[in-house]
Design an enzyme around this catalytic site. Sequence first.
Site, PDB file in Angstrom:
ATOM      1  N   GLU A   7      47.331  -0.922  24.785  1.00  0.00           N
ATOM      2  CA  GLU A   7      47.461  -0.495  26.180  1.00  0.00           C
ATOM      3  C   GLU A   7      47.097  -1.602  27.145  1.00  0.00           C
ATOM      4  OE1 GLU A   7      45.237   3.031  26.970  1.00  0.00           O
ATOM      5  OE2 GLU A   7      45.870   3.139  29.070  1.00  0.00           O
ATOM      6  N   LYS A  12      38.252   9.682  26.956  1.00  0.00           N
ATOM      7  CA  LYS A  12      39.305   8.795  26.435  1.00  0.00           C
ATOM      8  C   LYS A  12      39.138   7.398  27.011  1.00  0.00           C
ATOM      9  CE  LYS A  12      43.570   6.774  26.594  1.00  0.00           C
ATOM     10  NZ  LYS A  12      43.986   5.617  27.430  1.00  0.00           N
ATOM     11  N   HIS A  19      46.538  -1.066  36.732  1.00  0.00           N
ATOM     12  CA  HIS A  19      47.175  -0.773  35.442  1.00  0.00           C
ATOM     13  C   HIS A  19      48.633  -1.202  35.464  1.00  0.00           C
ATOM     14  CE1 HIS A  19      47.369   1.641  31.694  1.00  0.00           C
ATOM     15  NE2 HIS A  19      48.646   1.727  32.029  1.00  0.00           N
TER      16      HIS A  19
HETATM   17  C1  LIG Z   1      42.903  -4.383  36.251  1.00  0.00           C
HETATM   18  C2  LIG Z   1      41.751  -4.756  37.182  1.00  0.00           C
HETATM   19  C3  LIG Z   1      40.626  -5.433  36.352  1.00  0.00           C
HETATM   20  C4  LIG Z   1      42.198  -5.720  38.248  1.00  0.00           C
HETATM   21  O1  LIG Z   1      41.136  -5.776  39.192  1.00  0.00           O
HETATM   22  P1  LIG Z   1      41.148  -6.877  40.358  1.00  0.00           P
HETATM   23  O2  LIG Z   1      39.959  -6.595  41.214  1.00  0.00           O
HETATM   24  O3  LIG Z   1      42.506  -6.957  40.966  1.00  0.00           O
HETATM   25  O4  LIG Z   1      40.903  -8.162  39.464  1.00  0.00           O
HETATM   26  P2  LIG Z   1      40.597  -9.646  40.010  1.00  0.00           P
HETATM   27  O5  LIG Z   1      41.913 -10.363  40.064  1.00  0.00           O
HETATM   28  O6  LIG Z   1      39.707  -9.597  41.218  1.00  0.00           O
HETATM   29  O7  LIG Z   1      39.736 -10.207  38.769  1.00  0.00           O
HETATM   30  C5  LIG Z   1      38.433  -9.669  38.545  1.00  0.00           C
HETATM   31  C6  LIG Z   1      38.127  -9.784  37.073  1.00  0.00           C
HETATM   32  O8  LIG Z   1      38.934  -8.851  36.366  1.00  0.00           O
HETATM   33  C7  LIG Z   1      39.346  -9.445  35.156  1.00  0.00           C
HETATM   34  N1  LIG Z   1      40.812  -9.564  35.200  1.00  0.00           N
HETATM   35  C8  LIG Z   1      41.589  -9.417  36.289  1.00  0.00           C
HETATM   36  N2  LIG Z   1      42.893  -9.594  35.951  1.00  0.00           N
HETATM   37  C9  LIG Z   1      42.918  -9.863  34.648  1.00  0.00           C
HETATM   38  C10 LIG Z   1      43.961 -10.126  33.706  1.00  0.00           C
HETATM   39  N3  LIG Z   1      45.240 -10.128  34.047  1.00  0.00           N
HETATM   40  N4  LIG Z   1      43.628 -10.354  32.428  1.00  0.00           N
HETATM   41  C11 LIG Z   1      42.346 -10.328  32.035  1.00  0.00           C
HETATM   42  N5  LIG Z   1      41.309 -10.095  32.873  1.00  0.00           N
HETATM   43  C12 LIG Z   1      41.590  -9.858  34.161  1.00  0.00           C
HETATM   44  C13 LIG Z   1      38.682 -10.816  35.053  1.00  0.00           C
HETATM   45  O9  LIG Z   1      37.456 -10.696  34.387  1.00  0.00           O
HETATM   46  C14 LIG Z   1      38.457 -11.145  36.505  1.00  0.00           C
HETATM   47  O10 LIG Z   1      37.349 -11.991  36.673  1.00  0.00           O
HETATM   48  P3  LIG Z   1      37.652 -13.568  36.857  1.00  0.00           P
HETATM   49  O11 LIG Z   1      38.424 -14.016  35.653  1.00  0.00           O
HETATM   50  O12 LIG Z   1      38.455 -13.697  38.132  1.00  0.00           O
HETATM   51  O13 LIG Z   1      36.285 -14.183  36.955  1.00  0.00           O
HETATM   52  C15 LIG Z   1      41.199  -3.482  37.884  1.00  0.00           C
HETATM   53  O14 LIG Z   1      42.235  -2.956  38.705  1.00  0.00           O
HETATM   54  C16 LIG Z   1      40.724  -2.429  36.924  1.00  0.00           C
HETATM   55  O15 LIG Z   1      39.703  -2.587  36.280  1.00  0.00           O
HETATM   56  N6  LIG Z   1      41.468  -1.306  36.820  1.00  0.00           N
HETATM   57  C17 LIG Z   1      41.133  -0.236  35.910  1.00  0.00           C
HETATM   58  C18 LIG Z   1      42.162  -0.272  34.817  1.00  0.00           C
HETATM   59  C19 LIG Z   1      41.710   0.591  33.673  1.00  0.00           C
HETATM   60  O16 LIG Z   1      40.697   1.250  33.702  1.00  0.00           O
HETATM   61  N7  LIG Z   1      42.500   0.561  32.620  1.00  0.00           N
HETATM   62  C20 LIG Z   1      42.215   1.337  31.452  1.00  0.00           C
HETATM   63  C21 LIG Z   1      43.457   2.078  31.033  1.00  0.00           C
HETATM   64  S1  LIG Z   1      43.701   3.464  32.088  1.00  0.00           S
HETATM   65  C22 LIG Z   1      43.171   4.735  31.020  1.00  0.00           C
HETATM   66  O17 LIG Z   1      43.838   5.103  30.098  1.00  0.00           O
HETATM   67  C23 LIG Z   1      41.801   5.306  31.165  1.00  0.00           C
HETATM   68  C24 LIG Z   1      41.713   6.438  32.190  1.00  0.00           C
HETATM   69  C25 LIG Z   1      41.934   5.881  33.575  1.00  0.00           C
HETATM   70  O18 LIG Z   1      42.673   7.446  31.998  1.00  0.00           O
HETATM   71  C26 LIG Z   1      40.310   6.981  32.002  1.00  0.00           C
HETATM   72  C27 LIG Z   1      39.906   8.003  33.016  1.00  0.00           C
HETATM   73  O19 LIG Z   1      40.778   8.742  33.440  1.00  0.00           O
HETATM   74  O20 LIG Z   1      38.683   8.007  33.326  1.00  0.00           O
END
Ligand SMILES: CC(C)(COP(=O)([O-])OP(=O)([O-])OC[C@H]1O[C@@H](n2cnc3c(N)ncnc32)[C@H](O)[C@@H]1OP(=O)([O-])[O-])[C@@H](O)C(=O)NCCC(=O)NCCSC(=O)C[C@@](C)(O)CC(=O)[O-]
Length: 430
Positions: free
Chosen positions: A85, A263, A377
């Site tokens: 994912e 999850k 995401h």
């Molecule tokens: C996606 C972010 C991190 C972007 O968040 P952002 O603030 O746009 O990220 P950023 O560009 O400011 O970067 C901050 C840090 O995020 C990391 N990061 C940032 N971009 C990347 C990348 N491309 N690849 C790897 N790491 C990345 C990296 O550590 C980076 O630090 P830096 O390198 O700059 O020092 C944020 O929007 C987020 O955390 N979203 C949540 C997404 C999530 O939770 N996904 C899980 C799947 S969804 C699910 O199935 C679970 C759920 C949601 O259903 C559970 C529930 O319902 O409770």
Amino acid sequence: MSGTKTSRIPEFYKRSIEERLKIVADFAGLTEDEVKLLKNFGNLDPKIADSMIENVIGAMSYPLAVAVNFLINGKDYLVPMVIEEASVVAAASNAARVMRRNGGIRSITTGSLMIGQIQVVGLSDPWYKRMLVLEHKDEILSKANEVDPALVKAGGGARDVEARVVEHSTGPMLIVHLIVDVKDAMGANAVNTMAEKVSPLIERITGGRVLLRIISNLADKRLVRSYVKVYKEDIGGEEVVDGIVSAWAFAAADPYRAATHNKGIMNGVIAVALATAQDHRAIEAGAHAYAARNGRYEPLSRWEKDSDGNLVGSLEMPMAVGTIGGATKVHPVAKVALKILGVKSANELAEVMGAVGLAQNFAALRALATEGIQRGHMRLHARNLAIMAGASGDLVDKVVEIMVSEGKINFAYAQELVEKLSKEGVADKK
Ligand SMILES: CC(C)(COP(=O)([O-])OP(=O)([O-])OC[C@H]1O[C@@H](n2cnc3c(N)ncnc32)[C@H](O)[C@@H]1OP(=O)([O-])[O-])[C@@H](O)C(=O)NCCC(=O)NCCSC(=O)C[C@@](C)(O)CC(=O)[O-]
Ligand SMILES: NC(=O)C1=CN([C@@H]2O[C@H](COP(=O)(O)OP(=O)(O)OC[C@H]3O[C@@H](n4cnc5c(N)ncnc54)[C@H](OP(=O)(O)O)[C@@H]3O)[C@@H](O)[C@H]2O)C=CC1
């Protein structure tokens, strides 16, 4: 075999990998390329694969990533994660980044005790027989410890005996629990062997009949407790803190929400479990059984606002993992993943996995409570769509940039862009 559509294939397991694959190819009409794909075992030696499970015809690779920024109990970790994912690894890394203050995430375990269940039936006086079992505890423990000298030598072994009477319409059952310290093993094989070994003695003591002898995956004597403080100024202020606490309250109030909340936690926990070749089904079973231990399904974590308005989170769940035994020492990539992690024991591995689960939960709740899950995401999912649409090299970034800027992230649009940009000669270079 070609043309036959029966799945009744006697002694399939006795054939070679090659022969099994030919049978499957005939059954499913696989192309030469598809057969070639299955023949590629990647970084898993076919002989090892064939020794791990039965009826092997190939291997299936998943992406192996590392989450960065994790500081747990004051120690830095690069955390191997295997998952299909998008955004999970980014989310874990981002969460870990904001959790580094004051020594990072705290994680402790209650040890490595597992439960072997022995079911006794055919008793008219189960409560009295319960007393007899408890009276013979030392004899039962001594018998159990005869079977696993290596575990006992490693400081583990059967430690205690518990007994409960469970009433059921089919008649009362006396359930004996053998409590075993399995040290750095997940412990299933060790515990199951001990439970089978002591059963004749239990029958002699009770006069009853022993049916099931098996480990319980509700490993509530092998818990990990992870907890962390996240400073309000690091995550957008007290309003975001309140939003996350409210998101947690939704899960606490509603099992439909609690299932997805948990999850989110398991996104992190299972990704590490897969990377280190753990029995992830056992971990999932234990987690969700523990979530239901109070009679209704609840979140495994809790988020609160402290007296300074900061966010404090805590997670408590069973974590039956091993750094010895099972596939951890068989799968070559799992061995490297454990080396990257640098954990010295199963307890330390559990501490890391609990911390990753808590961080993953925070990342999801923060996104849900602010911009919504899709912004982050889908931006990462857009890469998948671009690649699925046939883009590669610079074309991937160009397609992602346009989809994200226009807010149109779907496969059809990705295909349209790939076709249009390819015609315009946007470099496909790597
Ligand atoms: C996606 C972010 C991190 C972007 O968040 P952002 O603030 O746009 O990220 P950023 O560009 O400011 O970067 C901050 C840090 O995020 C990391 N990061 C940032 N971009 C990347 C990348 N491309 N690849 C790897 N790491 C990345 C990296 O550590 C980076 O630090 P830096 O390198 O700059 O020092 C944020 O929007 C987020 O955390 N979203 C949540 C997404 C999530 O939770 N996904 C899980 C799947 S969804 C699910 O199935 C679970 C759920 C949601 O259903 C559970 C529930 O319902 O409770
Ligand atoms: N969840 C379930 O219901 C079930 C799961 N399984 C599968 O079995 C797998 C592994 O079982 P498991 O019992 O963990 O592993 P193994 O039986 O593969 O390895 C554990 C054994 O390693 C030896 N050992 C040596 N040093 C240590 C040490 N420091 N700590 C602990 N053990 C040590 C012990 O004795 P010795 O060498 O003498 O064996 C111990 O029994 C599980 O991952 C699971 O996939 C199996 C049945 C049921």
